[in-house]
Design a protein around this motif. Structure first.
Motif, PDB file in Angstrom:
ATOM      1  N   ASP A 252      -6.417  -8.673   1.818  1.00 17.28           N
ATOM      2  CA  ASP A 252      -5.419  -8.101   0.918  1.00 17.28           C
ATOM      3  C   ASP A 252      -4.901  -6.762   1.435  1.00 17.28           C
ATOM      4  O   ASP A 252      -3.719  -6.442   1.265  1.00 17.28           O
ATOM      5  N   TRP A 253      -5.760  -6.000   2.073  1.00 19.04           N
ATOM      6  CA  TRP A 253      -5.347  -4.712   2.629  1.00 19.04           C
ATOM      7  C   TRP A 253      -4.354  -4.926   3.784  1.00 19.04           C
ATOM      8  O   TRP A 253      -3.406  -4.173   3.966  1.00 19.04           O
ATOM      9  N   ALA A 254      -4.568  -5.984   4.545  1.00 14.97           N
ATOM     10  CA  ALA A 254      -3.666  -6.257   5.686  1.00 14.97           C
ATOM     11  C   ALA A 254      -2.369  -6.926   5.243  1.00 14.97           C
ATOM     12  O   ALA A 254      -1.302  -6.640   5.784  1.00 14.97           O
ATOM     13  N   GLY A 256      -1.321  -7.656   1.726  1.00 18.19           N
ATOM     14  CA  GLY A 256      -0.743  -7.351   0.417  1.00 18.19           C
ATOM     15  C   GLY A 256      -1.406  -8.100  -0.720  1.00 18.19           C
ATOM     16  O   GLY A 256      -2.016  -9.148  -0.531  1.00 18.19           O
ATOM     17  N   THR A 257      -1.260  -7.518  -1.916  1.00 21.84           N
ATOM     18  CA  THR A 257      -1.811  -8.137  -3.134  1.00 21.84           C
ATOM     19  C   THR A 257      -0.694  -8.894  -3.858  1.00 21.84           C
ATOM     20  O   THR A 257       0.479  -8.565  -3.714  1.00 21.84           O
ATOM     21  N   PRO A 258      -1.062  -9.903  -4.657  1.00 22.87           N
ATOM     22  CA  PRO A 258      -0.038 -10.673  -5.374  1.00 22.87           C
ATOM     23  C   PRO A 258       0.635  -9.859  -6.488  1.00 22.87           C
ATOM     24  O   PRO A 258       0.031  -8.955  -7.056  1.00 22.87           O
ATOM     25  N   GLU A 259       1.867 -10.214  -6.756  1.00 24.57           N
ATOM     26  CA  GLU A 259       2.639  -9.639  -7.864  1.00 24.57           C
ATOM     27  C   GLU A 259       1.871  -9.825  -9.176  1.00 24.57           C
ATOM     28  O   GLU A 259       1.247 -10.855  -9.393  1.00 24.57           O
ATOM     29  N   GLY A 260       1.892  -8.810 -10.027  1.00 21.17           N
ATOM     30  CA  GLY A 260       1.310  -8.966 -11.366  1.00 21.17           C
ATOM     31  C   GLY A 260      -0.205  -8.863 -11.420  1.00 21.17           C
ATOM     32  O   GLY A 260      -0.809  -9.210 -12.437  1.00 21.17           O
ATOM     33  N   SER A 288       1.077  -3.204  -0.434  1.00 22.96           N
ATOM     34  CA  SER A 288       2.393  -3.736  -0.061  1.00 22.96           C
ATOM     35  C   SER A 288       2.235  -4.770   1.050  1.00 22.96           C
ATOM     36  O   SER A 288       1.197  -4.838   1.715  1.00 22.96           O
ATOM     37  N   ALA A 289       3.295  -5.543   1.265  1.00 23.57           N
ATOM     38  CA  ALA A 289       3.263  -6.557   2.326  1.00 23.57           C
ATOM     39  C   ALA A 289       3.084  -5.919   3.699  1.00 23.57           C
ATOM     40  O   ALA A 289       2.647  -6.579   4.648  1.00 23.57           O
ATOM     41  N   GLU A 290       3.385  -4.624   3.813  1.00 20.46           N
ATOM     42  CA  GLU A 290       3.191  -3.909   5.086  1.00 20.46           C
ATOM     43  C   GLU A 290       1.760  -3.398   5.235  1.00 20.46           C
ATOM     44  O   GLU A 290       1.429  -2.760   6.236  1.00 20.46           O
TER      45      GLU A 290
END
Ligand code: NAI
Length: 329
Positions: A252-254, A256-260, A288-290
């Motif tokens: 998730d750190w690399a 990104g986490t899901p919306e909501g 973030s996705a980055e």
């Protein structure tokens, strides 16, 4: 194809390593298109066992695994690494005082922090699983002055997952219905799993449970003492679930986490929620996705939560004081 990402794992011959390495190499860390180069660090007496693990990695013929290097010299193993999972640590053994434990781990994490500082890639992200994880991460971070402080995290995702599972079980809902769970503070018995800001089926989780006695006397201690319960049942400490959480945190750190939703990550405090700067404490985080995380802001903290968070943070401040006095940071 893309260039391999270099992933370091320390304590690679240990029990968490035995679950972790195969899942990283199979693509669960960075997805099915990203080749991986593994860099495995162990102490000298464990290198032989590690060679056996590498034989098994070979025998899986994982398409994504481009290379495996092993060694006992951190400055060689960490050379150019992009992601580092610091799992190996010195466990507390009979008769060992807390100061002895902090010193033994201090020696490991000062050396590894220095080595990462000297040779890791510019985009390095470091996740500490080895206990005492938050303070070990702080020691590594303090010994790596050229790496931005926020690149050092500690693992509370296992606690997060344990809490989700307990509340889902209590309410008889699938784990996927539980969102916005937060572990606050230290990865220790003082950690605070927060249901007051969590949601079940989009509704407040504490309200859905509607049983404050259960939250206080059952849920919180069950989550906080789950590690000990597993040792009592299994005869050794949680390993597959710890490896799973280590992968999920780094994934998730690399990526990104899901919306909501958010996840629990122990990160250097920026003063949010009254947690003093200079400790690595667990917070609700989005990524973030980055691959840039932020602490979720604006949550309301009731008096019950405030007291629990303060107690766990006080323990972190105390551990920091102890390692400062030992000259480790
Ligand atoms: P283990 O004892 O099976 O393996 C640890 C490995 O680390 C051993 O192979 C050892 O040789 C190696 N090691 C020791 N010093 C090292 C050094 N300086 N450099 C490289 N390797 C070194 O332990 P296990 O079960 O794999 O657990 C590892 C750590 O993770 C422990 O500290 C444990 O308390 C912690 N843990 C953390 C959790 C969390 O949620 N944060 C959950 C479960 C375990």
């Amino acid at each position: 194809t893309q260039a391999p990402v270099k992933v370091a794992v320390t304590g690679a011959a240990g029990q968490i390593g035995y679950s972790l390495l195969f899942r990283i190499a199979s693509g669960e860390l960075l997805g099915p298109d990203q080749p991986i180069e593994l860099r495995l660090l162990e102490i000298t007496p464990a290198l032989k066992a590690l060679e056996g693990v590498v034989m098994e990695l070979d025998d899986c013929a994982f398409p994504l695994l481009s290379k495996v290097e092993i060694g006992d010299d951190a400055t060689k193993v960490f050379d150019g690494v992009n992601l580092a999972m610091l799992v190996g640590a010195r466990p507390r053994t009979a008769g060992m005082e807390r100061g002895d434990l902090l010193s033994a781990n201090g020696a490991i994490f000062t050396a590894q922090g220095k080595a990462l500082n000297a040779v890791a890639a510019d985009d390095i992200k470091v996740l500490v699983t080895g206990n005492p994880a938050n303070t070990n991460a702080l020691i590594a971070q303090s010994n790596a002055p050229d790496i931005p402080a926020e690149r050092f995290n500690a693992l509370t995702r296992l606690d997060h997952n344990r809490a989700i599972s307990q509340v889902a079980n209590k309410l008889g809902v699938p784990v996927t219905e539980v969102k916005k769970l937060t572990i606050w503070g230290n990865h220790s018995a003082t950690q605070y799993p927060d249901l007051f800001n969590a949601e079940v089926n989009g509704k407040n989780a504490a309200a859905a449970v509607n049983d404050e006695a259960w939250i206080e006397n059952d849920f919180i201690p069950t989550v906080a003492k789950r590690g000990a319960a597993i040792i009592a049942a299994r005869g050794s400490s949680s390993a597959a679930s710890a490896a799973n959480a280590t992968i999920e945190h780094m994934h998730d750190w690399a990526l990104g986490t899901p919306e909501g939703d958010w996840v629990s990550m122990a990160v250097p405090s920026d003063g949010s929620y009254g947690v003093p700067e200079g400790v690595i404490s667990s917070f609700p985080c989005t990524v973030s996705a980055e691959g840039v995380y932020s602490i979720v802001q604006g949550l309301s903290i009731n008096d019950f939560s405030r007291a629990k968070i303060d107690a766990s943070v006080a323990e972190l401040v105390d551990e920091k004081k102890a390692v400062t006095e030992l000259g480790l940071i």
